[in-house]
Design a protein around this motif. Structure first.
Motif, PDB file in Angstrom:
ATOM      1  N   LYS A   2     -54.764 100.290  54.761  1.00 55.89           N
ATOM      2  CA  LYS A   2     -54.390  98.930  55.126  1.00 55.89           C
ATOM      3  C   LYS A   2     -55.128  97.939  54.223  1.00 55.89           C
ATOM      4  O   LYS A   2     -56.323  98.115  53.956  1.00 55.89           O
ATOM      5  N   VAL A   3     -54.405  96.907  53.764  1.00 58.57           N
ATOM      6  CA  VAL A   3     -55.000  95.901  52.888  1.00 58.57           C
ATOM      7  C   VAL A   3     -54.710  94.528  53.492  1.00 58.57           C
ATOM      8  O   VAL A   3     -53.576  94.244  53.887  1.00 58.57           O
ATOM      9  N   LYS A   4     -55.759  93.699  53.555  1.00 56.69           N
ATOM     10  CA  LYS A   4     -55.596  92.331  54.048  1.00 56.69           C
ATOM     11  C   LYS A   4     -56.222  91.357  53.053  1.00 56.69           C
ATOM     12  O   LYS A   4     -57.255  91.670  52.449  1.00 56.69           O
ATOM     13  N   ALA A   5     -55.621  90.194  52.922  1.00 55.41           N
ATOM     14  CA  ALA A   5     -56.178  89.197  51.995  1.00 55.41           C
ATOM     15  C   ALA A   5     -55.660  87.813  52.362  1.00 55.41           C
ATOM     16  O   ALA A   5     -54.619  87.663  53.000  1.00 55.41           O
ATOM     17  N   GLU A   6     -56.429  86.805  51.921  1.00 54.36           N
ATOM     18  CA  GLU A   6     -56.018  85.411  52.084  1.00 54.36           C
ATOM     19  C   GLU A   6     -56.188  84.710  50.742  1.00 54.36           C
ATOM     20  O   GLU A   6     -57.239  84.828  50.097  1.00 54.36           O
ATOM     21  N   TYR A   7     -55.168  83.959  50.344  1.00 49.90           N
ATOM     22  CA  TYR A   7     -55.186  83.232  49.080  1.00 49.90           C
ATOM     23  C   TYR A   7     -55.028  81.740  49.351  1.00 49.90           C
ATOM     24  O   TYR A   7     -54.325  81.330  50.282  1.00 49.90           O
ATOM     25  N   GLN A   8     -55.679  80.926  48.504  1.00 49.31           N
ATOM     26  CA  GLN A   8     -55.615  79.480  48.655  1.00 49.31           C
ATOM     27  C   GLN A   8     -55.240  78.833  47.321  1.00 49.31           C
ATOM     28  O   GLN A   8     -55.787  79.172  46.277  1.00 49.31           O
ATOM     29  N   ALA A   9     -54.280  77.902  47.407  1.00 51.23           N
ATOM     30  CA  ALA A   9     -53.870  77.134  46.230  1.00 51.23           C
ATOM     31  C   ALA A   9     -54.125  75.658  46.490  1.00 51.23           C
ATOM     32  O   ALA A   9     -53.895  75.169  47.596  1.00 51.23           O
ATOM     33  N   PRO A  10     -54.595  74.917  45.500  1.00 47.90           N
ATOM     34  CA  PRO A  10     -54.972  73.514  45.700  1.00 47.90           C
ATOM     35  C   PRO A  10     -53.804  72.545  45.500  1.00 47.90           C
ATOM     36  O   PRO A  10     -52.734  72.917  45.018  1.00 47.90           O
ATOM     37  N   PHE A  11     -54.037  71.275  45.853  1.00 52.69           N
ATOM     38  CA  PHE A  11     -53.135  70.209  45.449  1.00 52.69           C
ATOM     39  C   PHE A  11     -53.162  70.114  43.923  1.00 52.69           C
ATOM     40  O   PHE A  11     -54.205  70.317  43.292  1.00 52.69           O
ATOM     41  N   LEU A  12     -52.015  69.776  43.331  1.00 53.42           N
ATOM     42  CA  LEU A  12     -51.935  69.584  41.892  1.00 53.42           C
ATOM     43  C   LEU A  12     -51.244  68.260  41.583  1.00 53.42           C
ATOM     44  O   LEU A  12     -50.277  67.877  42.257  1.00 53.42           O
ATOM     45  N   ALA A  13     -51.715  67.580  40.547  1.00 48.88           N
ATOM     46  CA  ALA A  13     -51.073  66.362  40.059  1.00 48.88           C
ATOM     47  C   ALA A  13     -50.133  66.710  38.908  1.00 48.88           C
ATOM     48  O   ALA A  13     -50.220  67.786  38.312  1.00 48.88           O
ATOM     49  N   HIS A  14     -49.236  65.786  38.591  1.00 48.99           N
ATOM     50  CA  HIS A  14     -48.284  66.021  37.507  1.00 48.99           C
ATOM     51  C   HIS A  14     -48.865  65.682  36.139  1.00 48.99           C
ATOM     52  O   HIS A  14     -48.601  66.381  35.164  1.00 48.99           O
ATOM     53  N   HIS A  27     -46.221  80.583  45.493  1.00 49.50           N
ATOM     54  CA  HIS A  27     -45.935  81.875  46.104  1.00 49.50           C
ATOM     55  C   HIS A  27     -45.901  83.022  45.113  1.00 49.50           C
ATOM     56  O   HIS A  27     -46.242  84.165  45.478  1.00 49.50           O
ATOM     57  N   SER A  28     -45.518  82.769  43.885  1.00 46.18           N
ATOM     58  CA  SER A  28     -45.571  83.856  42.908  1.00 46.18           C
ATOM     59  C   SER A  28     -47.004  84.287  42.667  1.00 46.18           C
ATOM     60  O   SER A  28     -47.271  85.484  42.476  1.00 46.18           O
ATOM     61  N   TRP A  29     -47.927  83.310  42.680  1.00 44.08           N
ATOM     62  CA  TRP A  29     -49.334  83.694  42.535  1.00 44.08           C
ATOM     63  C   TRP A  29     -49.800  84.470  43.763  1.00 44.08           C
ATOM     64  O   TRP A  29     -50.467  85.502  43.632  1.00 44.08           O
ATOM     65  N   PHE A  30     -49.474  83.987  44.934  1.00 40.67           N
ATOM     66  CA  PHE A  30     -49.857  84.700  46.161  1.00 40.67           C
ATOM     67  C   PHE A  30     -49.324  86.143  46.132  1.00 40.67           C
ATOM     68  O   PHE A  30     -50.077  87.106  46.305  1.00 40.67           O
ATOM     69  N   VAL A  85     -45.827  78.302  29.982  1.00 42.09           N
ATOM     70  CA  VAL A  85     -47.070  79.081  29.917  1.00 42.09           C
ATOM     71  C   VAL A  85     -48.277  78.150  29.788  1.00 42.09           C
ATOM     72  O   VAL A  85     -49.278  78.302  30.497  1.00 42.09           O
ATOM     73  N   ILE A  86     -48.179  77.163  28.905  1.00 41.55           N
ATOM     74  CA  ILE A  86     -49.284  76.217  28.734  1.00 41.55           C
ATOM     75  C   ILE A  86     -49.513  75.424  30.015  1.00 41.55           C
ATOM     76  O   ILE A  86     -50.659  75.238  30.466  1.00 41.55           O
ATOM     77  N   ASP A  87     -48.433  74.941  30.615  1.00 40.94           N
ATOM     78  CA  ASP A  87     -48.543  74.191  31.867  1.00 40.94           C
ATOM     79  C   ASP A  87     -49.159  75.060  32.965  1.00 40.94           C
ATOM     80  O   ASP A  87     -50.030  74.623  33.726  1.00 40.94           O
ATOM     81  N   GLY A  88     -48.675  76.295  33.052  1.00 41.26           N
ATOM     82  CA  GLY A  88     -49.192  77.208  34.073  1.00 41.26           C
ATOM     83  C   GLY A  88     -50.644  77.564  33.863  1.00 41.26           C
ATOM     84  O   GLY A  88     -51.406  77.713  34.836  1.00 41.26           O
ATOM     85  N   LEU A  89     -51.048  77.688  32.602  1.00 43.51           N
ATOM     86  CA  LEU A  89     -52.459  77.983  32.324  1.00 43.51           C
ATOM     87  C   LEU A  89     -53.351  76.805  32.688  1.00 43.51           C
ATOM     88  O   LEU A  89     -54.452  76.998  33.231  1.00 43.51           O
ATOM     89  N   SER A  90     -52.903  75.579  32.386  1.00 42.62           N
ATOM     90  CA  SER A  90     -53.678  74.400  32.776  1.00 42.62           C
ATOM     91  C   SER A  90     -53.928  74.403  34.275  1.00 42.62           C
ATOM     92  O   SER A  90     -55.046  74.170  34.743  1.00 42.62           O
ATOM     93  N   ALA A  91     -52.858  74.655  35.030  1.00 47.77           N
ATOM     94  CA  ALA A  91     -52.977  74.647  36.488  1.00 47.77           C
ATOM     95  C   ALA A  91     -53.858  75.787  36.977  1.00 47.77           C
ATOM     96  O   ALA A  91     -54.725  75.596  37.841  1.00 47.77           O
ATOM     97  N   ALA A  92     -53.639  76.988  36.457  1.00 44.12           N
ATOM     98  CA  ALA A  92     -54.386  78.153  36.931  1.00 44.12           C
ATOM     99  C   ALA A  92     -55.867  78.056  36.609  1.00 44.12           C
ATOM    100  O   ALA A  92     -56.729  78.384  37.425  1.00 44.12           O
ATOM    101  N   LEU A  93     -56.178  77.594  35.403  1.00 42.09           N
ATOM    102  CA  LEU A  93     -57.570  77.547  34.978  1.00 42.09           C
ATOM    103  C   LEU A  93     -58.329  76.349  35.545  1.00 42.09           C
ATOM    104  O   LEU A  93     -59.486  76.483  35.963  1.00 42.09           O
ATOM    105  N   TYR A  94     -57.670  75.185  35.572  1.00 45.57           N
ATOM    106  CA  TYR A  94     -58.407  73.953  35.870  1.00 45.57           C
ATOM    107  C   TYR A  94     -57.821  73.084  36.993  1.00 45.57           C
ATOM    108  O   TYR A  94     -58.527  72.241  37.549  1.00 45.57           O
ATOM    109  N   GLN A 122     -58.873  82.098  45.194  1.00 50.15           N
ATOM    110  CA  GLN A 122     -58.766  80.649  45.322  1.00 50.15           C
ATOM    111  C   GLN A 122     -58.698  80.040  43.926  1.00 50.15           C
ATOM    112  O   GLN A 122     -59.552  80.295  43.078  1.00 50.15           O
ATOM    113  N   LEU A 123     -57.660  79.267  43.691  1.00 56.09           N
ATOM    114  CA  LEU A 123     -57.532  78.571  42.413  1.00 56.09           C
ATOM    115  C   LEU A 123     -58.175  77.190  42.510  1.00 56.09           C
ATOM    116  O   LEU A 123     -58.301  76.638  43.601  1.00 56.09           O
ATOM    117  N   PRO A 124     -58.619  76.632  41.363  1.00 57.81           N
ATOM    118  CA  PRO A 124     -58.464  77.122  39.996  1.00 57.81           C
ATOM    119  C   PRO A 124     -59.496  78.170  39.630  1.00 57.81           C
ATOM    120  O   PRO A 124     -60.535  78.314  40.277  1.00 57.81           O
TER     121      PRO A 124
END
Length: 753
Positions: free
Chosen positions: A383-395, A557-560, A666-675, A745-747
């Motif tokens: 059995k595997v359990k986990a919780e993931y958290q994503a933050p608010f993001l600006a444009h 959700h794709s990250w989750f 990819v660049i946009d997604g990396l900005s969000a994921a990293l920072y 938890q991102l970023p």
């Protein structure tokens, strides 16, 4: 013979388009004659549609007649494609024109592009149709009624936006291709009539009509007026992929030269006689009002014309923007209390957790269910359990939010770059108390949109200011105001439980998460074959404004999902690629994309110590994208060195454009994921500019390798959004593979401070 297939051409020749009479209920596509010699072709849904505004906007010559135009052909043989979507760097203008021009057999070097005006006749019928019933095909006799229904619905809802990766698969694959094909038939019919030859013997190429047997030829421009007298076929035959001359080719975009030499006009470039400049500042907490302000210092500063308390914001109007912004900085204000004053980051996520706790094992709203996830979980060997958290993001669009407005004599003109001209028209009309027909939106290039410019808040503010000031006003938001007053990508928590049998097979998947906006299928991963799954959501109030952000709910959700799937793979003792292959046996297109991305990246080949690969796949907006990220963990913080991307977009109308969109995602997604992270304290957003809301720097950009698969030539998918969802999970999975910890938890940057 070029164009549609030969059988269709012969059938069309036997029943050539008749000369135009009065409009009937069957008129879906129609044409209007221009007495000056130009032809305008458009989409008509019902007789009696008002065309006065379209004539004044699109056909200004003496005696011109216009009916819902998409295509204009002038006597000098210039074809103008009138496209119903905004250009915000994604290449929609050129790709849409490319589709129309190919069906028309137009000379691409003589094609010009005009954005359709923001009026009801350009409401997004194709958006609604593509979104609700993408596979719907109806007999010719019903086509006008069906399309008319969707146009009416789009008009009622003021739907005319650019977003959701709908441009190509909606308007392009329906209206613009159809209009181009129909216009071509009309031109052939006109030439056949004039030359006295069978229509089937006339060929078209590069905006020329040719009858080889008689040696006759003419430009489209020469027959424009005559073609306008022909009836338009309801559903003209369209080209098949083997007949394409422009579609499927990486043709250079029409908008790029002007953007390179600086002549391109963005919203912020608008110039209107008598225009003044406004800087604005809203209360730091959403929903608060300006109760009082001290503007004594600002009043005496040079160039200041007016200082206004608009209730929900303060504005300074001056001769120049810098003067207005400097004066604004000296104003102090007191704001009303709100329920959000006590909100902070800890409390927000605590509220999410409380709502998930209250839902328990079977609460919340069910989004997808199959089998008995609870029973399968209970019997699982692991059995595997986990919780993931994503933050608010600006444009954080590169062109500051702005709008120039003029309110005069009961009319309002807006110069702006917006993703939703019809929505802006509706909202501005309501805000300043005039009819929608009295609002004109002059749409310009957008310096980035990503969903932010689909909201009407900025144009509404500008219109209110112009009305209050009594003269045209160009309102520009500072970067600080933009960061603090955005309509954010929501933060969220997603919890998972998974059961694995003794053979390492995933037999149970239980997921509950906060919020569900758009699209609804984002959390449901329908392509993965899991015998027992339960996916639910709970809604939790948020005091911040939220809005669409590139790829919308798929960005979270794709990250989750893809992160947890890697965790499950690890627990099952299986390679992450092999686990996904097992789950995609009934989804051959998805499996092909996954395998290609893995092949591109050399999956399984050894990497140096401290390096790792991560893989992820996501299907969104009609396309499938898999990505493999390579990460170097040998320094203080992770460095993404390579991203391999394979995309199946059904059919790539412009492969160069699709590749560019994948690279940008990819660049946009990396900005969000990293920072990327917007945090809240005392109800207010803490970030203010790029120093504390960081973007990926050019020296941090990885090598990006893109391959495109045409998996379904009859169904083009989106390109602007689908490349982003797999980025974050591919990177966090690579960090784990390189020996780092799993990121919940991102970023990412906060874990490597």
């Amino acid at each position: 013979m070029s164009g549609t297939d030969e059988k269709a051409e012969i059938a069309a020749a036997k029943n050539p388009p008749k000369k135009k009479g009065k409009w009937t209920r069957r008129a879906f596509i129609g044409a209007g004659a221009l007495t000056g010699g130009a032809l305008i072709v458009g989409v008509a849904v019902r007789p009696g549609n008002p065309t006065g505004k379209l004539k004044s906007m699109l056909a200004t010559g003496d005696g011109e007649a216009l009916i819902n135009a998409w295509v204009k052909i002038a006597p000098d043989n210039i074809v103008t494609a009138i496209v119903p979507h905004a250009e915000m760097g994604q290449g929609a203008h050129s790709a849409l024109a490319q589709m129309l021009a190919d069906e028309l057999d137009a000379d691409w070097n003589k094609v010009e592009i005009m954005e359709a005006p923001g009026v009801a006749l350009y409401a997004g019928a194709d958006i609604g149709r593509e979104f609700l019933v993408p596979e719907l095909e109806v007999p010719n006799i019903l086509e006008p009624t069906v399309q008319g229904t969707f146009l009416k619905l789009a008009d009622m809802m003021s739907i005319g936006f650019t977003g959701g990766s709908f441009s190509i698969r909606g308007a392009g694959n329906r209206s613009l291709r159809t209009a181009g094909a129909a216009a071509r038939q009309m031109l052939i019919a006109a030439a056949a009539e004039k030359w006295g030859v069978p229509a089937a013997e006339i060929s078209t190429a590069k905006s020329m009509l040719t009858h080889t047997a008689s040696g006759k030829s003419a430009t489209y421009g020469e027959f424009a007026a005559a073609a306008a007298l022909q009836d338009m076929p309801v559903k003209p035959p369209r080209k098949t992929p083997d007949q394409y001359r422009l579609m499927g080719k990486a043709i250079a975009r029409k908008d790029i030269p002007a953007k390179v030499d600086g002549s391109a006009i963005f919203g912020i470039d608008a110039k209107v006689d008598g225009m003044k400049y406004a800087a604005v500042k809203a209360p730091p907490v959403t929903g608060a009002r300006v109760e009082k302000m001290d503007a004594s210092a600002a009043k005496s500063m040079p160039g200041i014309l007016q200082i206004l308390n608009m209730g929900d914001f303060v504005a300074v109007i001056a001769d120049g923007y810098w003067q207005a912004q400097q004066a604004l900085g000296t104003i102090t204000a007191a704001y009303s209390k709100t329920e959000g004053d006590s909100a902070d980051q800890t409390a927000i996520f605590a509220a999410y957790a409380k709502a998930l706790d209250a839902a328990g094992a079977d609460g919340g709203d069910v989004e997808s269910e199959k089998g008995d996830a609870a029973a399968a979980f209970a019997s699982a060997a692991k059995k595997v359990k986990a919780e993931y958290q994503a933050p608010f993001l600006a444009h954080a669009t590169m062109e500051p939010m702005n709008c120039t407005a003029r309110v005069k004599d009961g009319r309002c003109d807006l110069w702006v770059g917006t993703q939703n001209p019809l929505g802006v028209r509706r909202d501005v009309a309501a805000a300043i108390g005039i009819g929608e027909d009295n609002v004109t939106v002059h749409n310009a290039y957008l310096g980035g949109g990503f969903g932010r410019r689909s909201d009407s808040d900025v144009p509404v503010m500008a219109a209110r200011l112009a009305k209050a000031a009594g003269y045209p006003v160009k309102m520009i938001w500072s970067r600080e105001e933009d960061t603090a007053q955005d309509h954010y990508r929501p933060s969220a928590i997603s919890r998972f439980e998974a059961g694995i049998d003794a053979n390492g097979k995933l037999i149970s998947w239980n997921n509950i998460h906060t919020h569900s906006f758009d699209p609804k299928e984002a959390p449901t991963m329908p392509y993965y074959d899991i015998d027992n799954h339960l996916i639910r959501k709970v809604d939790v109030p948020m005091h911040l404004r939220f809005g669409p952000w590139r790829s919308v709910d798929h960005s979270q959700h794709s990250w989750f999902i893809e992160s947890f799937l890697d965790e499950v793979s690890e627990a099952a003792g299986k390679d992450p690629l092999e686990m996904r292959r097992m789950l995609l046996q009934n989804a051959p297109r998805h499996l092909a994309v996954l395998n290609k991305a893995a092949e591109m990246a050399g999956w399984g080949k050894p990497l140096p110590a401290g390096h790792g690969r991560g893989i992820a796949i996501a299907a969104s907006f009609g396309s499938i994208v898999a990505e493999v990220a390579e990460v170097d963990l040998t320094s203080v913080k992770p460095r993404v060195t390579k991203v391999f991307c394979c995309a199946d977009v059904g059919f790539a109308m412009n492969p160069g454009g699709v590749k560019a969109q994948m690279e940008s995602a990819v660049i946009d997604g990396l900005s969000a994921a990293l920072y990327g992270e917007i945090t809240v304290k005392d109800g207010a957003v803490q970030q203010s500019n790029f120093h504390d809301y960081q973007m990926l720097r050019i020296n941090e950009a990885p090598q990006i390798i893109v391959e495109i698969i045409n998996g379904d030539p009859d169904r083009p998918g989106g390109a602007g959004e689908p490349g982003l969802p797999p980025v974050a999970p591919a990177v966090t999975n690579a960090i784990r593979a390189a020996g780092g910890k799993r990121i919940y938890q991102l970023p990412i940057a906060k874990h490597f401070a």
